[in-house]
Design a protein around this motif. Structure first.
Motif, PDB file in Angstrom:
ATOM      1  N   LEU A  92       4.741   1.706  -4.704  1.00 25.43           N
ATOM      2  CA  LEU A  92       4.581   0.568  -3.795  1.00 25.43           C
ATOM      3  C   LEU A  92       3.119   0.384  -3.423  1.00 25.43           C
ATOM      4  O   LEU A  92       2.607  -0.742  -3.432  1.00 25.43           O
ATOM      5  N   MET A  93       2.445   1.473  -3.115  1.00 22.75           N
ATOM      6  CA  MET A  93       1.033   1.364  -2.735  1.00 22.75           C
ATOM      7  C   MET A  93       0.205   0.789  -3.881  1.00 22.75           C
ATOM      8  O   MET A  93      -0.676  -0.042  -3.651  1.00 22.75           O
ATOM      9  N   PHE A  94       0.498   1.183  -5.111  1.00 25.62           N
ATOM     10  CA  PHE A  94      -0.272   0.691  -6.253  1.00 25.62           C
ATOM     11  C   PHE A  94      -0.086  -0.810  -6.472  1.00 25.62           C
ATOM     12  O   PHE A  94      -0.931  -1.455  -7.083  1.00 25.62           O
ATOM     13  N   ALA A  95       0.995  -1.357  -5.979  1.00 25.13           N
ATOM     14  CA  ALA A  95       1.198  -2.804  -6.099  1.00 25.13           C
ATOM     15  C   ALA A  95       0.219  -3.578  -5.227  1.00 25.13           C
ATOM     16  O   ALA A  95      -0.054  -4.751  -5.500  1.00 25.13           O
ATOM     17  N   PHE A  96      -0.337  -2.926  -4.195  1.00 25.82           N
ATOM     18  CA  PHE A  96      -1.133  -3.657  -3.208  1.00 25.82           C
ATOM     19  C   PHE A  96      -2.451  -2.978  -2.834  1.00 25.82           C
ATOM     20  O   PHE A  96      -2.993  -3.231  -1.756  1.00 25.82           O
ATOM     21  N   LEU A  97      -2.987  -2.131  -3.687  1.00 22.98           N
ATOM     22  CA  LEU A  97      -4.254  -1.466  -3.361  1.00 22.98           C
ATOM     23  C   LEU A  97      -5.387  -2.482  -3.249  1.00 22.98           C
ATOM     24  O   LEU A  97      -5.410  -3.473  -3.978  1.00 22.98           O
ATOM     25  N   PRO A  98      -6.358  -2.213  -2.376  1.00 21.82           N
ATOM     26  CA  PRO A  98      -7.502  -3.131  -2.262  1.00 21.82           C
ATOM     27  C   PRO A  98      -8.425  -3.065  -3.478  1.00 21.82           C
ATOM     28  O   PRO A  98      -9.097  -4.048  -3.798  1.00 21.82           O
ATOM     29  N   GLU A  99      -8.462  -1.908  -4.144  1.00 24.36           N
ATOM     30  CA  GLU A  99      -9.267  -1.716  -5.353  1.00 24.36           C
ATOM     31  C   GLU A  99      -8.557  -0.687  -6.227  1.00 24.36           C
ATOM     32  O   GLU A  99      -7.713   0.064  -5.736  1.00 24.36           O
ATOM     33  N   TYR A 100      -8.931  -0.642  -7.494  1.00 25.07           N
ATOM     34  CA  TYR A 100      -8.359   0.339  -8.411  1.00 25.07           C
ATOM     35  C   TYR A 100      -9.494   1.174  -8.991  1.00 25.07           C
ATOM     36  O   TYR A 100     -10.065   0.848 -10.024  1.00 25.07           O
ATOM     37  N   ASN A 101      -9.844   2.236  -8.247  1.00 28.47           N
ATOM     38  CA  ASN A 101     -10.896   3.154  -8.659  1.00 28.47           C
ATOM     39  C   ASN A 101     -10.605   4.507  -8.003  1.00 28.47           C
ATOM     40  O   ASN A 101      -9.669   4.637  -7.215  1.00 28.47           O
ATOM     41  N   TRP A 102     -11.441   5.506  -8.309  1.00 27.55           N
ATOM     42  CA  TRP A 102     -11.158   6.864  -7.824  1.00 27.55           C
ATOM     43  C   TRP A 102     -11.238   6.985  -6.312  1.00 27.55           C
ATOM     44  O   TRP A 102     -10.505   7.784  -5.720  1.00 27.55           O
ATOM     45  N   LEU A 103     -12.090   6.213  -5.673  1.00 31.44           N
ATOM     46  CA  LEU A 103     -12.133   6.243  -4.209  1.00 31.44           C
ATOM     47  C   LEU A 103     -10.812   5.736  -3.635  1.00 31.44           C
ATOM     48  O   LEU A 103     -10.225   6.371  -2.745  1.00 31.44           O
ATOM     49  N   ALA A 104     -10.339   4.629  -4.144  1.00 30.12           N
ATOM     50  CA  ALA A 104      -9.068   4.073  -3.664  1.00 30.12           C
ATOM     51  C   ALA A 104      -7.910   5.034  -3.942  1.00 30.12           C
ATOM     52  O   ALA A 104      -7.017   5.201  -3.102  1.00 30.12           O
ATOM     53  N   TYR A 105      -7.916   5.678  -5.094  1.00 29.37           N
ATOM     54  CA  TYR A 105      -6.844   6.616  -5.430  1.00 29.37           C
ATOM     55  C   TYR A 105      -6.858   7.828  -4.488  1.00 29.37           C
ATOM     56  O   TYR A 105      -5.806   8.275  -4.028  1.00 29.37           O
ATOM     57  N   THR A 106      -8.050   8.315  -4.188  1.00 28.47           N
ATOM     58  CA  THR A 106      -8.183   9.449  -3.279  1.00 28.47           C
ATOM     59  C   THR A 106      -7.717   9.061  -1.878  1.00 28.47           C
ATOM     60  O   THR A 106      -6.966   9.803  -1.231  1.00 28.47           O
ATOM     61  N   ALA A 144       4.120   4.512   3.371  1.00 25.23           N
ATOM     62  CA  ALA A 144       3.270   3.815   2.395  1.00 25.23           C
ATOM     63  C   ALA A 144       2.726   2.513   2.978  1.00 25.23           C
ATOM     64  O   ALA A 144       1.554   2.176   2.773  1.00 25.23           O
ATOM     65  N   ILE A 145       3.548   1.791   3.711  1.00 26.16           N
ATOM     66  CA  ILE A 145       3.103   0.537   4.328  1.00 26.16           C
ATOM     67  C   ILE A 145       2.016   0.820   5.365  1.00 26.16           C
ATOM     68  O   ILE A 145       0.986   0.137   5.403  1.00 26.16           O
ATOM     69  N   PHE A 146       2.228   1.845   6.205  1.00 32.60           N
ATOM     70  CA  PHE A 146       1.205   2.223   7.185  1.00 32.60           C
ATOM     71  C   PHE A 146      -0.084   2.626   6.472  1.00 32.60           C
ATOM     72  O   PHE A 146      -1.183   2.253   6.897  1.00 32.60           O
ATOM     73  N   ALA A 147       0.037   3.392   5.405  1.00 33.12           N
ATOM     74  CA  ALA A 147      -1.141   3.833   4.652  1.00 33.12           C
ATOM     75  C   ALA A 147      -1.862   2.647   4.021  1.00 33.12           C
ATOM     76  O   ALA A 147      -3.101   2.592   4.025  1.00 33.12           O
ATOM     77  N   LEU A 148      -1.114   1.690   3.489  1.00 34.63           N
ATOM     78  CA  LEU A 148      -1.725   0.487   2.907  1.00 34.63           C
ATOM     79  C   LEU A 148      -2.492  -0.307   3.956  1.00 34.63           C
ATOM     80  O   LEU A 148      -3.604  -0.781   3.689  1.00 34.63           O
ATOM     81  N   ILE A 149      -1.900  -0.472   5.121  1.00 36.13           N
ATOM     82  CA  ILE A 149      -2.595  -1.183   6.204  1.00 36.13           C
ATOM     83  C   ILE A 149      -3.900  -0.458   6.537  1.00 36.13           C
ATOM     84  O   ILE A 149      -4.948  -1.091   6.675  1.00 36.13           O
ATOM     85  N   SER A 150      -3.838   0.865   6.631  1.00 35.31           N
ATOM     86  CA  SER A 150      -5.041   1.658   6.910  1.00 35.31           C
ATOM     87  C   SER A 150      -6.093   1.475   5.824  1.00 35.31           C
ATOM     88  O   SER A 150      -7.281   1.308   6.124  1.00 35.31           O
ATOM     89  N   LEU A 151      -5.664   1.522   4.562  1.00 38.35           N
ATOM     90  CA  LEU A 151      -6.607   1.342   3.449  1.00 38.35           C
ATOM     91  C   LEU A 151      -7.280  -0.017   3.507  1.00 38.35           C
ATOM     92  O   LEU A 151      -8.503  -0.123   3.321  1.00 38.35           O
ATOM     93  N   HIS A 152      -6.501  -1.051   3.745  1.00 35.44           N
ATOM     94  CA  HIS A 152      -7.078  -2.394   3.808  1.00 35.44           C
ATOM     95  C   HIS A 152      -8.036  -2.527   4.993  1.00 35.44           C
ATOM     96  O   HIS A 152      -9.062  -3.205   4.875  1.00 35.44           O
ATOM     97  N   LEU A 153      -7.716  -1.878   6.110  1.00 34.95           N
ATOM     98  CA  LEU A 153      -8.640  -1.883   7.248  1.00 34.95           C
ATOM     99  C   LEU A 153      -9.932  -1.149   6.906  1.00 34.95           C
ATOM    100  O   LEU A 153     -11.022  -1.622   7.247  1.00 34.95           O
ATOM    101  N   ILE A 154      -9.833  -0.023   6.230  1.00 45.14           N
ATOM    102  CA  ILE A 154     -11.022   0.724   5.812  1.00 45.14           C
ATOM    103  C   ILE A 154     -11.887  -0.136   4.898  1.00 45.14           C
ATOM    104  O   ILE A 154     -13.104  -0.226   5.085  1.00 45.14           O
ATOM    105  N   TYR A 155     -11.271  -0.792   3.928  1.00 41.97           N
ATOM    106  CA  TYR A 155     -12.040  -1.619   3.000  1.00 41.97           C
ATOM    107  C   TYR A 155     -12.616  -2.845   3.691  1.00 41.97           C
ATOM    108  O   TYR A 155     -13.715  -3.298   3.352  1.00 41.97           O
ATOM    109  N   TRP A 156     -11.898  -3.384   4.673  1.00 35.81           N
ATOM    110  CA  TRP A 156     -12.407  -4.549   5.409  1.00 35.81           C
ATOM    111  C   TRP A 156     -13.631  -4.146   6.226  1.00 35.81           C
ATOM    112  O   TRP A 156     -14.618  -4.891   6.288  1.00 35.81           O
ATOM    113  N   ILE A 157     -13.565  -2.971   6.857  1.00 31.85           N
ATOM    114  CA  ILE A 157     -14.701  -2.473   7.660  1.00 31.85           C
ATOM    115  C   ILE A 157     -15.902  -2.160   6.754  1.00 31.85           C
ATOM    116  O   ILE A 157     -17.044  -2.420   7.117  1.00 31.85           O
ATOM    117  N   MET A 158     -15.627  -1.593   5.578  1.00 32.94           N
ATOM    118  CA  MET A 158     -16.724  -1.240   4.654  1.00 32.94           C
ATOM    119  C   MET A 158     -17.357  -2.484   4.102  1.00 32.94           C
ATOM    120  O   MET A 158     -18.452  -2.561   3.716  1.00 32.94           O
TER     121      MET A 158
END
Length: 158
Positions: A92-106, A144-158
């Motif tokens: 599910l997370m891979f369907a909506f990742l902000p980027e597809y690279n090693w940082l995003a995977y980690t 996974a949904i909570f983690a996705l929201i967190s990831l998108h917030l991290i990428y938005w801040i960056m």
């Protein structure tokens, strides 16, 4: 009585994440890692968000049955060795990742494990209240949904 996992049984084999759920310590972490490796490989082949949406939905539906059947066979609800729920959550997370690279995977791995372990509200509520295969699967989907929201917030801040 603790019943054994039968890896020759395809239901058990899938429910324990191809055997990753049998690794110690922290089988959920090993299951998440198996899901991440599988997802990276599938992403490299497909590079398709739609594929991962389809994979997440179909494996969620199938996972409800597989996890319930394995729980019944073991006589334990949500036995720690059952890690298909972690794998489906990573799909599910891979369907909506902000980027597809090693940082995003980690960050995917770390953020999912944090929410899966801590189970903030309402994740813990559903984990405690739902007892079927659906209950096994739902708390990880919410993590996974909570983690996705967190990831998108991290990428938005960056």
């Amino acid at each position: 009585m603790d019943k054994k996992i039968n890896l020759k049984n395809p239901v058990h084999f899938l429910a324990v994440g191809f055997g990753s759920g049998l690794l110690k310590p922290a089988p959920g972490t090993w299951g998440t890692l198996a899901g991440l490796i599988l997802s990276i490989e599938l992403w490299n082949i497909t590079q398709s968000n739609l594929f991962f949406i389809f994979l997440a939905v179909t494996s969620f539906i199938l996972g409800c049955y597989l996890c319930q059947k394995t729980s019944n066979d073991l006589g334990v609800h949500d036995d720690g060795r059952i890690v298909l729920d972690e794998i489906v959550a990573i799909f599910l997370m891979f369907a909506f990742l902000p980027e597809y690279n090693w940082l995003a995977y980690t960050l995917t791995f770390i953020s999912f494990r944090i929410f899966d372990i801590l189970k903030p509200y309402p994740i813990r509520y559903f984990d405690e209240k739902l007892e079927s295969g659906l209950g096994i699967m739902v708390d990880d989907i919410l993590a996974a949904i909570f983690a996705l929201i967190s990831l998108h917030l991290i990428y938005w801040i960056m």
